[in-house]
Design an enzyme around this catalytic site. Structure first.
Site, short mmCIF file in Angstrom:
data_model
loop_
_atom_site.label_atom_id
_atom_site.label_comp_id
_atom_site.label_asym_id
_atom_site.label_seq_id
_atom_site.Cartn_x
_atom_site.Cartn_y
_atom_site.Cartn_z
N SER A 1 0.86 -1.20 0.00
CA SER A 1 0.00 0.00 0.00
C SER A 1 0.88 1.23 0.00
CB SER A 1 -0.86 0.02 1.26
OG SER A 1 -1.50 1.27 1.42
N TYR B 1 -1.29 -0.10 10.51
CA TYR B 1 -1.58 -0.52 9.12
C TYR B 1 -0.41 -0.15 8.22
CZ TYR B 1 -3.63 -0.98 4.53
OH TYR B 1 -3.83 -1.34 3.22
P1 NDP Z 1 -11.67 -5.89 0.83
O1 NDP Z 1 -12.07 -5.67 2.26
O2 NDP Z 1 -12.67 -5.60 -0.23
O3 NDP Z 1 -11.11 -7.38 0.64
C1 NDP Z 1 -10.26 -7.95 1.59
C2 NDP Z 1 -10.14 -9.43 1.35
O4 NDP Z 1 -9.23 -9.97 2.30
C3 NDP Z 1 -11.46 -10.16 1.51
O5 NDP Z 1 -11.60 -11.09 0.46
C4 NDP Z 1 -11.30 -10.89 2.83
O6 NDP Z 1 -11.97 -12.15 2.79
C5 NDP Z 1 -9.79 -11.13 2.85
N1 NDP Z 1 -9.32 -11.38 4.21
C6 NDP Z 1 -9.21 -10.50 5.23
N2 NDP Z 1 -8.80 -11.15 6.33
C7 NDP Z 1 -8.65 -12.46 5.98
C8 NDP Z 1 -8.28 -13.62 6.69
N3 NDP Z 1 -7.95 -13.58 7.99
N4 NDP Z 1 -8.24 -14.81 6.02
C9 NDP Z 1 -8.55 -14.87 4.72
N5 NDP Z 1 -8.93 -13.80 4.00
C10 NDP Z 1 -8.98 -12.61 4.63
O7 NDP Z 1 -10.37 -4.96 0.65
P2 NDP Z 1 -9.38 -4.73 -0.61
O8 NDP Z 1 -9.71 -5.57 -1.76
O9 NDP Z 1 -9.31 -3.27 -0.80
O10 NDP Z 1 -8.02 -5.18 0.07
C11 NDP Z 1 -7.17 -6.17 -0.48
C12 NDP Z 1 -5.74 -5.84 -0.10
O11 NDP Z 1 -5.40 -4.58 -0.67
C13 NDP Z 1 -5.48 -5.70 1.40
O12 NDP Z 1 -4.23 -6.27 1.70
C14 NDP Z 1 -5.43 -4.19 1.61
O13 NDP Z 1 -4.64 -3.82 2.71
C15 NDP Z 1 -4.81 -3.75 0.31
N6 NDP Z 1 -4.99 -2.36 -0.09
C16 NDP Z 1 -6.25 -1.82 -0.25
C17 NDP Z 1 -6.39 -0.52 -0.69
C18 NDP Z 1 -7.71 0.15 -0.85
O14 NDP Z 1 -7.75 1.40 -0.88
N7 NDP Z 1 -8.81 -0.58 -1.02
C19 NDP Z 1 -5.21 0.28 -1.04
C20 NDP Z 1 -3.96 -0.37 -0.83
C21 NDP Z 1 -3.86 -1.65 -0.40
P3 NDP Z 1 -12.90 -12.75 3.95
O15 NDP Z 1 -13.38 -11.61 4.78
O16 NDP Z 1 -13.99 -13.49 3.22
O17 NDP Z 1 -12.00 -13.67 4.68
C1 8X3 Z 2 -5.08 1.67 1.71
C2 8X3 Z 2 -4.70 2.91 1.00
O1 8X3 Z 2 -4.58 5.43 1.16
O2 8X3 Z 2 -6.40 4.29 2.33
O3 8X3 Z 2 -3.99 0.83 1.76
O4 8X3 Z 2 -4.16 4.10 3.18
S1 8X3 Z 2 -4.98 4.24 1.97
#
Ligand code: NDP
Ligand code: 8X3
Length: 249
Positions: A136, A149
């Site tokens: 991120s 985070y």
């Molecule tokens: P979502 O919340 O839409 O998706 C997160 C996914 O992670 C879900 O499928 C969830 O599945 C899974 N997950 C969380 N905890 C667990 C666990 N303990 N075991 C298995 N699966 C897990 O978020 P995003 O798609 O946005 O996030 C995906 C990644 O991208 C993360 O690592 C996040 O930090 C990163 N990210 C997101 C950004 C954003 O702005 N959206 C920006 C930068 C990075 P379930 O709950 O079914 O287990």
């Molecule tokens: C999530 C991106 O900008 O919300 O990883 O921290 S931000």
């Protein structure tokens, strides 16, 4: 030749979009998450021959190993690991943050990621495969409330670079994709299910979409085998940087 990807966190956001992107391009996809119903719907949508559901909590190392060791034959030969499962919890500054939330983020974003990577390294080396970690911008740029985070994502960035070094000569590629703000369930999770807060954050912001990031994951995964993108930082045009803050008095 058919290739196979394991995508963690494929029940939502980037992971679900990536599962669709890879499956539609002819890859076999092992799709992980805790919500079995959503993985079931993904299988219905994309076909049982293309997507295999792997229901486990990535923090449960024994369940993870059992699920991966029991993969059916067509899904066993993994060429790509997408370490995507992760979360942020809370937006409070450190003195008011929950230690339990911090531990959950560390367990999910760091400990589970290294455990899964360690478990799959022999297979990935054997197949000259690839690892794509989802970091991120929060791992490089601090912001109020980003505390643990951001710390976990800084770990992901440095671990990715360190893996490149350790995997020298194996042909295994490693990339840290570092997105900024993307409209997924991320903020809903971060705020404990506050839909209004999530809607407010993304309103009018022209955020990135899950599909935008899935496209970058696919791009990195399908580059010629002699190319490695080490880090790929990507933001919506609407998001940029603010300056340092100064407290007086
Ligand atoms: P979502 O919340 O839409 O998706 C997160 C996914 O992670 C879900 O499928 C969830 O599945 C899974 N997950 C969380 N905890 C667990 C666990 N303990 N075991 C298995 N699966 C897990 O978020 P995003 O798609 O946005 O996030 C995906 C990644 O991208 C993360 O690592 C996040 O930090 C990163 N990210 C997101 C950004 C954003 O702005 N959206 C920006 C930068 C990075 P379930 O709950 O079914 O287990
Ligand atoms: C999530 C991106 O900008 O919300 O990883 O921290 S931000």
């Amino acid at each position: 030749m058919t290739r196979t990807a394991l995508i963690t966190g494929a029940t939502s956001g980037f992971g679900a979009a990536a599962a669709r992107r890879f499956a539609r391009a002819g890859w076999k996809v092992v799709a992980n998450g805790r919500r079995a119903d959503r993985l079931g719907r993904l299988v219905d949508e994309l076909g049982a021959g293309n997507v295999h559901p792997a229901v486990f909590d990535v923090r449960d190392a024994a369940a993870m190993r059992a699920a991966l060791d029991a993969l059916p034959e067509p899904f066993r030969d993994l060429d790509l690991l997408v370490n995507n499962a992760g979360l942020a919890l809370g937006t409070q500054p450190a003195p008011r943050a929950s230690l339990a939330d911090w531990q959950t983020m560390i367990d999910t974003n760091i400990t589970a990621l290294v455990t899964l990577t360690h478990h799959l390294l022999p297979r990935l080396i054997e197949r000259r495969g690839a690892i794509i970690n989802i970091g991120s911008v929060a791992g490089s740029y601090p912001y109020p409330g980003g505390n643990t985070y951001g710390g976990t994502k800084a770990f992901v960035r440095q671990f990715s670079l360190a893996l490149r070094s350790d995997l020298h000569g194996t042909g295994v590629r490693v990339t840290d994709i570092e997105p900024g703000m993307a409209h997924t369930e991320f903020t809903l999770v971060r705020t404990g299910g506050n839909q209004a807060a999530s809607d407010k954050l993304y309103a009018g912001a022209s955020s990135m979409t899950a599909e935008d990031i899935a496209e970058q994951i696919f791009y990195v995964a399908t580059l010629p085998a002699h190319l490695n993108i080490n880090r790929l930082e990507i933001m919506p045009v609407s998001q940029s940087f603010a300056g340092f803050q100064v407290h007086r008095g």
